[in-house]
Design a protein around this motif. Sequence first.
Motif, PDB file in Angstrom:
ATOM      1  N   THR A  99      -0.974   4.621  -7.256  1.00  0.00           N
ATOM      2  CA  THR A  99      -1.781   3.432  -6.993  1.00  0.00           C
ATOM      3  C   THR A  99      -0.932   2.180  -7.189  1.00  0.00           C
ATOM      4  O   THR A  99       0.006   2.163  -7.994  1.00  0.00           O
ATOM      5  CB  THR A  99      -3.003   3.359  -7.916  1.00  0.00           C
ATOM      6  OG1 THR A  99      -2.562   3.345  -9.284  1.00  0.00           O
ATOM      7  CG2 THR A  99      -3.913   4.562  -7.702  1.00  0.00           C
TER       8      THR A  99
ATOM      9  N   SER B  87       0.846  -1.190   0.000  1.00  0.00           N
ATOM     10  CA  SER B  87       0.000   0.000   0.000  1.00  0.00           C
ATOM     11  C   SER B  87       0.880   1.238   0.000  1.00  0.00           C
ATOM     12  O   SER B  87       2.076   1.174   0.305  1.00  0.00           O
ATOM     13  CB  SER B  87      -0.924   0.015   1.219  1.00  0.00           C
ATOM     14  OG  SER B  87      -0.159   0.041   2.420  1.00  0.00           O
ATOM     15  N   THR B  88       0.289   2.350  -0.372  1.00  0.00           N
ATOM     16  CA  THR B  88       1.024   3.614  -0.384  1.00  0.00           C
ATOM     17  C   THR B  88       0.129   4.728   0.126  1.00  0.00           C
ATOM     18  O   THR B  88      -1.089   4.717  -0.093  1.00  0.00           O
ATOM     19  CB  THR B  88       1.528   3.961  -1.795  1.00  0.00           C
ATOM     20  OG1 THR B  88       2.228   5.210  -1.754  1.00  0.00           O
ATOM     21  CG2 THR B  88       0.387   4.064  -2.792  1.00  0.00           C
ATOM     22  N   SER B  89       0.739   5.662   0.810  1.00  0.00           N
ATOM     23  CA  SER B  89       0.017   6.841   1.300  1.00  0.00           C
ATOM     24  C   SER B  89       0.264   8.056   0.417  1.00  0.00           C
ATOM     25  O   SER B  89      -0.207   9.144   0.724  1.00  0.00           O
ATOM     26  CB  SER B  89       0.460   7.151   2.733  1.00  0.00           C
ATOM     27  OG  SER B  89       1.864   7.393   2.778  1.00  0.00           O
TER      28      SER B  89
ATOM     29  N   SER C  87      -3.768  -5.290  -4.927  1.00  0.00           N
ATOM     30  CA  SER C  87      -3.539  -4.864  -3.550  1.00  0.00           C
ATOM     31  C   SER C  87      -2.765  -5.910  -2.762  1.00  0.00           C
ATOM     32  O   SER C  87      -2.051  -5.590  -1.810  1.00  0.00           O
ATOM     33  CB  SER C  87      -4.862  -4.563  -2.857  1.00  0.00           C
ATOM     34  OG  SER C  87      -5.712  -5.699  -2.885  1.00  0.00           O
TER      35      SER C  87
END
Length: 735
Positions: free
Chosen positions: A179, A172-174, A183
């Motif tokens: 994107t 995941s990435t903030s 997932s």
Amino acid sequence: MGRAKRRGTRAGLFSVAVWIAALSSALWAGPVITDVQVSEITDTTATVTWTTNEAADSRVDFGPTRALGSYVEVEEAGTSHSITLTDLPCDTYLFSVTSSNQDGTTTEDDGGQYHLFTLDCARLEVASHWWMDSCDSSPGDGLAGPGETLDLTLRILNRGGTDATAAQVAVSTSTSGVTVTPSSVSLDTVEAYDTTLFFQPEDASFTVDIGRDVPCGARMSFTVTMTCEQGSWQETFVIPVGSPAAYLLEEDFSEDDPPTGWSLEDGGDAGQTWTTANPAERPLPEGMSGYVEILDSDHYGEGGVQEDSLVSPSLDCTDAASVDLTFRSFLWAVQTGHEESAFVDVSTNGGTTWQAVETWRVSVGNPPAGGFPPEADPGESVPVVLDLSDLAAGHSSVRIRFRYLGRYGYYWMVDDVKVAAWESEGSCSATPCCDVPSGLSAPSVTDENGICADDGARITWAADPTAWGDEGLSSPDRGYRVFRGATDASGYIAYGATSWVDTGGTNNTAYDYSVKYINTCGEEASTSTVSGTDAYQPATPTITGDSTNTCPATTVALSTESGMYSYQWRKDGNPVGMNSPAYTATESGTYTVSYTNGSGCSGTSAGHAVTIQTCSVAPAPDGRGGTSPARGVKSGSDITVTFDSTTCPAPSYNLYYGPLSSVSTYGWTGSVCGITSGSSWTPPSGNTFWIIVGDSGPMESSWGLKRVGGVESQRSTSASGLCGNSLIDTTSTCP
């Protein structure tokens, strides 16, 4: 059997007798270590036991790599030794045991090899990660840029002795605009370390899409979550976007070996170290070219030991907000028995102390599929990006080293080392990635103002295609080019325009026009062609006619091109006649004509100046003028011509004569040129004549017979008219 080491210094007395040397060797012999065992292994503990032939103390050095790094010791002397290692993180450990007798002589039982144990647990880690960038399915430039796609690979390793079952890896990435898909990836089982084989990692693949609005210099932060039935673990890593305006270090190893400012630490067997000479002539893997630094453990053979480092120059990172190390790596690890480990270490005090930022015990890169020899398939190197910010940012003496520990392993190649110091987000450069514009429609072509004006063909296109291919970029630098056939007729036209006028073509010639769309990244796409013509059929009237009248005529005939739809004549701008290609001018002035041609084009001629001069009334031969009965001079009469020099002062005169019957039209028969005062003229026989004597100017005199007989002369009072050569002497008989 173990190798004995005596604490302190031993002098070599080679000149003494052999028996003394043998006695000394026996006296200095250390404890003999045998029966090294590992037992009672749990998920956090392991007990190491061994025996010695004499009382000695106990020590176990251990660690997850050949660097070891930790130890436990017991000072109590004995022959049976047992040390329990506790609170161990789940991992596979190398260890060695040592014992020192009462004389202080120490035996280290590694025999050149290390012992090994693996805890009864499972622990997943990211052994290494790398990515390949691409733009619109084409290989990228090795930098993560806005709009690009990264093929991200995570090499997942099980550090424990129990299989990790039902394993899942999620990324995941903030970072806004970034994107990751999918997932998560299922790896099912990641097998435990097999002490008779090697680590057996599994690769998890993801796709990272970087939005076109992600700014250059942004640091994309990723979190990797690894779960299995035995537990869960998390790691993080960073990938920067773009490259800094300048690098603190850029080295491709193409010159000196080692390069200027670099150094080698040869800690294993002498000479078995880093070099660009490529002693075994290994083929370079994909992504590497020219010279690379290589430590080739396999080339140095089974007996060689390498504990060597390639150390960078000192770097000043004082002003850096963040620091990244990037390089291309190809580590081909044997992976059996922890024979080799690779480290990337950082020092912030010029090399006095070091801290590992990356440790690899498995291959980093993709080794050839068929094993040795590698010539047929040299494999693929990978770009490595390590975030050194927490350690290096703000320090003035930063050094980096590539450290290899191996014993008859394979080899490690390093190339294109760069250290980027980022002062702030945006202080960098990056080429954004865009798709080719799509959904283009053909342009239209029209004559700019119809066929009547010579002002070119207008090409009009749609302002926006279905997709520019650079959507999301701030301030897109888009544009167009209009092509006339294969010629770039327009040059670059900035975004926002929807048409352009081509004035460079040949009138009334058809051309194929197309429009090329150019987006922010320079990606281009052309429309289909459409034919168009700059039609030009101008209306350009011209006036034909004299500029003045010829007396006795008092008008001037004017004309223009015939066959037009309509006409309009004007004098001094005012209408005077219409719908005729001809016009008779009766007044002085400037005349123009306008008409509309067969193509509907209208035009107006240039002005044509006309002067109407007044013609005098012809004097009657009897000297009276007007309508008096005509009298003539009979044939055979002698006429003496005299002149009043005060009223007719011309230096020479011409006499004209003709039959009386044609006096009203001045139908003259002949002339006598250059008569002077006192000259005489005898009319020819057979007629009655009228005569006029005139000068070359506006003066004339007429002669005839009085009503009552006799000859009378009279000078005309007209200031202009039928005088001299210009009007009477139409055949130029008089000079």
